[in-house]
Scaffold this motif. Structure first.
Motif, mmCIF file in Angstrom:
data_model
loop_
_atom_site.group_PDB
_atom_site.id
_atom_site.type_symbol
_atom_site.label_atom_id
_atom_site.label_comp_id
_atom_site.label_asym_id
_atom_site.label_seq_id
_atom_site.Cartn_x
_atom_site.Cartn_y
_atom_site.Cartn_z
ATOM 1 N N LYS A 1 0.845 -1.202 0.000
ATOM 2 C CA LYS A 1 0.000 0.000 0.000
ATOM 3 C C LYS A 1 0.876 1.247 0.000
ATOM 4 O O LYS A 1 0.636 2.188 -0.774
ATOM 5 N N GLU B 1 1.102 4.192 -2.788
ATOM 6 C CA GLU B 1 0.848 5.585 -2.414
ATOM 7 C C GLU B 1 2.020 6.501 -2.731
ATOM 8 O O GLU B 1 1.834 7.691 -2.994
ATOM 9 N N TYR C 1 0.141 -4.966 -4.712
ATOM 10 C CA TYR C 1 -0.822 -4.456 -3.728
ATOM 11 C C TYR C 1 -2.132 -5.241 -3.797
ATOM 12 O O TYR C 1 -2.661 -5.659 -2.770
ATOM 13 N N GLN D 1 -3.698 -7.486 -0.894
ATOM 14 C CA GLN D 1 -5.042 -7.177 -0.403
ATOM 15 C C GLN D 1 -5.910 -8.440 -0.408
ATOM 16 O O GLN D 1 -6.619 -8.717 0.556
#
Length: 124
Positions: free
Chosen positions: A32, A36, A88, A92
């Protein structure tokens, strides 16, 4: 608050801390952060979201076209194929699977058949 309620909240807090220490959660947080902090990924996310929003607005007014839908799908595929985004999404999914397993472990002892006829106390 009752002692039992306090204990349940303590157990919930302990569970949250334990989940935060799992490899699945750590991988999720790491990937994550990578997403970002990557300008290219963020730009592609913005592009995808803009195209999706335009398509949704066109759909509400009846002006959506197959070409617009294909543009949205193409932008999503491009986004998902970016290595950091792919990592990611995989992290997840693995975290969601782990959380589902934990949810089932918590829910199993609470199984109640509300729709069954056996032992029904309140049916006329």
């Amino acid at each position: 608050m009752s002692v039992q309620t306090d204990r349940l909240e303590e157990l919930g807090s302990d569970l949250g801390e334990a989940i935060a220490g799992t490899p699945e959660y750590e991988a999720f947080e790491k990937t994550k952060a990578a997403v970002e902090n990557d300008d290219d990924v963020q730009e592609q996310i913005a592009t995808f979201q803009e195209l999706r929003e335009q398509y949704m607005q066109a759909r509400q007014t009846g002006d959506a076209s197959e070409a617009a839908l294909q543009k949205v799908q193409s932008a999503q595929q491009e986004l998902h194929s970016m290595p950091k985004m792919a990592a990611y999404l995989e992290a997840q999914e693995e975290l969601q699977e782990r959380l589902q397993s934990i949810n089932e472990a918590i829910s199993d002892p609470l199984a109640i058949d509300f729709g069954g006829e056996a032992g029904g106390c309140c049916h006329d």
